[in-house]
Design a protein around this motif. Structure first.
Motif, PDB file in Angstrom:
ATOM      1  N   TRP A 162      29.773   1.046  20.803  1.00  0.00           N
ATOM      2  CA  TRP A 162      29.962  -0.160  19.981  1.00  0.00           C
ATOM      3  C   TRP A 162      29.905  -1.416  20.854  1.00  0.00           C
ATOM      4  CZ3 TRP A 162      34.475  -3.458  19.443  1.00  0.00           C
ATOM      5  CH2 TRP A 162      34.360  -4.366  18.380  1.00  0.00           C
ATOM      6  N   ASN A 218      35.168  16.525  11.968  1.00  0.00           N
ATOM      7  CA  ASN A 218      34.634  15.239  11.527  1.00  0.00           C
ATOM      8  C   ASN A 218      35.633  14.412  10.736  1.00  0.00           C
ATOM      9  OD1 ASN A 218      32.148  15.405  12.711  1.00  0.00           O
ATOM     10  ND2 ASN A 218      31.366  16.720  11.067  1.00  0.00           N
ATOM     11  N   TYR A 267      36.189   0.322  12.221  1.00  0.00           N
ATOM     12  CA  TYR A 267      37.546   0.065  12.717  1.00  0.00           C
ATOM     13  C   TYR A 267      37.522  -0.884  13.916  1.00  0.00           C
ATOM     14  CZ  TYR A 267      41.508   1.162  15.793  1.00  0.00           C
ATOM     15  OH  TYR A 267      42.545   1.075  16.659  1.00  0.00           O
ATOM     16  N   PHE A 268      36.609  -0.670  14.842  1.00  0.00           N
ATOM     17  CA  PHE A 268      36.510  -1.553  16.018  1.00  0.00           C
ATOM     18  C   PHE A 268      36.233  -2.988  15.587  1.00  0.00           C
ATOM     19  CE2 PHE A 268      34.963   2.366  18.454  1.00  0.00           C
ATOM     20  CZ  PHE A 268      36.246   2.648  18.892  1.00  0.00           C
ATOM     21  N   ALA A 269      35.425  -3.117  14.544  1.00  0.00           N
ATOM     22  CA  ALA A 269      35.046  -4.452  14.096  1.00  0.00           C
ATOM     23  C   ALA A 269      36.143  -5.099  13.255  1.00  0.00           C
ATOM     24  CB  ALA A 269      33.748  -4.370  13.300  1.00  0.00           C
ATOM     25  N   VAL A 302      37.234  11.866  11.606  1.00  0.00           N
ATOM     26  CA  VAL A 302      36.918  10.447  11.760  1.00  0.00           C
ATOM     27  C   VAL A 302      35.473  10.335  12.206  1.00  0.00           C
ATOM     28  CG1 VAL A 302      37.433   8.345  13.008  1.00  0.00           C
ATOM     29  CG2 VAL A 302      39.283   9.859  12.338  1.00  0.00           C
ATOM     30  N   SER A 303      34.702   9.679  11.394  1.00  0.00           N
ATOM     31  CA  SER A 303      33.275   9.587  11.717  1.00  0.00           C
ATOM     32  C   SER A 303      33.009   8.400  12.611  1.00  0.00           C
ATOM     33  CB  SER A 303      32.478   9.448  10.427  1.00  0.00           C
ATOM     34  OG  SER A 303      32.740   8.181   9.874  1.00  0.00           O
ATOM     35  N   LYS A 304      31.842   8.415  13.190  1.00  0.00           N
ATOM     36  CA  LYS A 304      31.413   7.319  14.039  1.00  0.00           C
ATOM     37  C   LYS A 304      31.385   6.003  13.266  1.00  0.00           C
ATOM     38  CE  LYS A 304      27.137   5.989  16.079  1.00  0.00           C
ATOM     39  NZ  LYS A 304      25.762   6.436  16.279  1.00  0.00           N
ATOM     40  N   GLU A 305      30.957   6.089  12.006  1.00  0.00           N
ATOM     41  CA  GLU A 305      30.898   4.874  11.177  1.00  0.00           C
ATOM     42  C   GLU A 305      32.291   4.307  10.939  1.00  0.00           C
ATOM     43  OE1 GLU A 305      29.082   7.555  10.630  1.00  0.00           O
ATOM     44  OE2 GLU A 305      27.108   6.657  11.010  1.00  0.00           O
ATOM     45  N   THR A 306      33.237   5.217  10.664  1.00  0.00           N
ATOM     46  CA  THR A 306      34.618   4.773  10.454  1.00  0.00           C
ATOM     47  C   THR A 306      35.126   4.056  11.696  1.00  0.00           C
ATOM     48  OG1 THR A 306      34.900   6.776   9.152  1.00  0.00           O
ATOM     49  CG2 THR A 306      36.893   5.541   9.705  1.00  0.00           C
TER      50      THR A 306
END
Lengths: 224, 285
Positions: free
Chosen positions: B46, B3, B13-15, B5-9
């Protein structure tokens, strides 16, 4: 140093949330996505045409949405994605792809989109000749985050424009409207629209060039 | 490790909300293949949640099917079409086309320049110890001594002008034309011979640049220093040029000097040493 510090930080902050709901949703989504990929593979084994139409329904829209972040034109984004689907079927990539189809398609789209931005920066006026840009890949970034970096910069460059100019740019470039249509809609002269569009292109290019020239190709220097 | 890098991170990051450190972390993390799969999985999620626009997948699929249909038709008709397409593509660039045109033009021009001599002139030459007699179109006869070259124009010779270029030694027997046309022997040694119709000998070799007149009249054009001069020769005259271009006229009792065939044998024994040396140089030249 920063690297080492970063790790515990993410763990400390990220973990509590991950523990209860994050982890659960991840497992769930992973299961769903594995199922989708498996289903796609099975379908391709039986019937390629059915597999392709499933692939379109599954990924086409999101890939277009992703590509447009780089190229900021719906039409170009759709062209890029369509070409990749076309090659996927014609070159029978569904037989040779070892990663998930999702990873393959996204990687391809990101590469093409990246290349497209590069060629546009090399040929200042090539917007109208976009279809002449060769589709082959010559140079792709060495790290995955450079793609996000590029489309974030594109987005920021667009956001940095004066409002009217940005409006015109989005209408023309993103939505593909003709100058005349925009002029009618905004009650402005055709010349004004053209001047704004030209300025917008220059602005984006100068912002991107400052940072990306070395990666996107030094040749750009000689072209302009 | 799982974990890191989490999904939230990743979503953040994408945003565009990730810090430089987070970006570097993601970069390292995504080098692993399973992590990369996860990366694209999150990216897909995303894009689904936060689309830029909704492209019409059904329309695209129809276009795609049409394209595939055309492709299969093309493939059955002309299999090479697909392969030829990229090449045509690059030809479309105007810049490239102009470059092609220019280079073809330059090649033609250069080859024209290069082969101009071959196109415009017919060349006769003799090897060491070989002489040959040439009958020209106007009826004149030229005897080429060994190791000599004569260039005669292919076009228009004998119609308006009669000009030949000589390197080496040759004996000319020129026919007089009814319209008193000049016959000109050009040399690369700053002199040329203009005649109407006579017999004479020209030698352009470094050791003995000379003209010998048997009968008739010839005009000699030559360069002394930087000035052009001319001289009219009488039968029996022997004109020699020294290295500075100065001219000396002598009367020779035996006009015909060129003796074809003599050069085939090397008999230096009876010759004075200086003459032998000249003779050897002539052969070597």
């Amino acid at each position: 140093m920063g690297h080492i510090l970063q790790l515990p930080q993410t763990k400390e902050i990220g973990q509590p949330y991950l523990e209860d709901k994050g982890e659960a949703s991840r497992n769930l989504s992973a299961k769903v996505s594995i199922d989708t990929e498996l289903f796609l593979r099975k379908t391709f084994e039986q019937d390629v045409d059915a597999g392709i139409s499933l692939l379109f329904r599954q990924y086409y829209t999101m890939l277009c949405s992703h590509a447009v972040r780089f190229v900021s034109s719906k039409a170009i984004a759709e062209d890029i994605v369509s070409d990749i689907f076309y090659e996927f079927q014609v070159n029978k990539r569904y037989l040779t792809t070892t990663t998930s189809f999702r990873a393959y398609l996204f990687t391809m789209v990101r590469n093409r989109a990246f290349d497209h931005v590069r060629s546009e920066m090399q040929h200042t006026t090539s917007l109208d000749k976009a279809d002449l840009i060769p589709a082959h890949r010559t140079h792709s970034p060495d790290s995955i985050t450079q793609y996000e970096e590029l489309y974030h910069d594109v987005e920021n460059a667009i956001n940095a424009m004066p409002l009217k100019r940005r409006q015109i740019y989005v209408m023309h470039r993103f939505e593909g409207k003709k100058y005349q249509e925009i002029a009618d809609e905004l009650h402005l002269s055709l010349r004004t629209i053209e001047a704004h569009q030209y300025q917008a292109m220059r602005q984006i290019q100068s912002i991107l060039k400052a940072k990306w020239l070395t990666i996107l190709g030094i040749i750009g220097l000689f072209w302009n | 490790m799982k974990n890191q890098v989490s999904k939230e991170t990743l979503f953040n990051y994408f945003a565009g909300g990730a810090t430089a450190l987070q970006k570097q972390l993601i970069d390292e993390w995504a080098k692993d293949e399973t992590n990369r799969e996860q990366f694209f999985e999150c990216l897909a999620m995303w894009e689904n949640q936060d689309p830029q626009f909704i492209a019409d997948a059904n329309m695209a699929l129809m276009r795609h099917q049409q394209r595939i249909k055309n492709y299969t038709i093309d493939e059955t008709n002309q299999p090479e079409l697909g392969a030829a397409e990229p090449a045509l593509h690059s030809l479309k660039s105007t810049w490239f086309r102009w470059m092609m045109a220019a280079s073809v033009g330059i090649i033609l021009l250069l080859s024209g320049l290069f082969f101009k001599e071959e196109l415009l002139f017919k060349t006769y030459s003799t090897e060491f110890g070989e002489t040959s007699t040439i009958m020209l179109n106007d009826g004149s006869q030229v005897t080429l001594n060994a190791n000599s070259t004569l260039r005669v124009p292919r076009f228009g010779f004998g119609q308006k002008t009669r000009e030949v270029v000589l390197v080496g030694e040759a004996d000319f027997s020129i026919k007089h034309m009814p319209d008193h046309q000049h016959f000109v022997v050009q040399t690369n040694k700053n002199f040329e011979v203009v005649v109407l119709g006579t017999e004479f000998l020209v030698n352009t070799r470094e050791t003995g640049k000379k003209v010998v007149l048997n009968k008739g009249k010839v005009r000699l054009l030559y360069q002394e220093g930087k000035t052009s001069k001319q001289l009219t020769m009488k039968p029996g005259n022997l004109v020699t040029f020294d290295n500075e271009g100065h001219v000396r006229i002598k009367q020779t009792p035996k006009p015909r000097i060129l003796q074809p065939g003599k050069n085939t044998d090397l008999c230096l024994m009876e010759q004075p040493w200086l003459k032998s040396a000249t003779y050897l140089r002539k052969i070597m030249e």
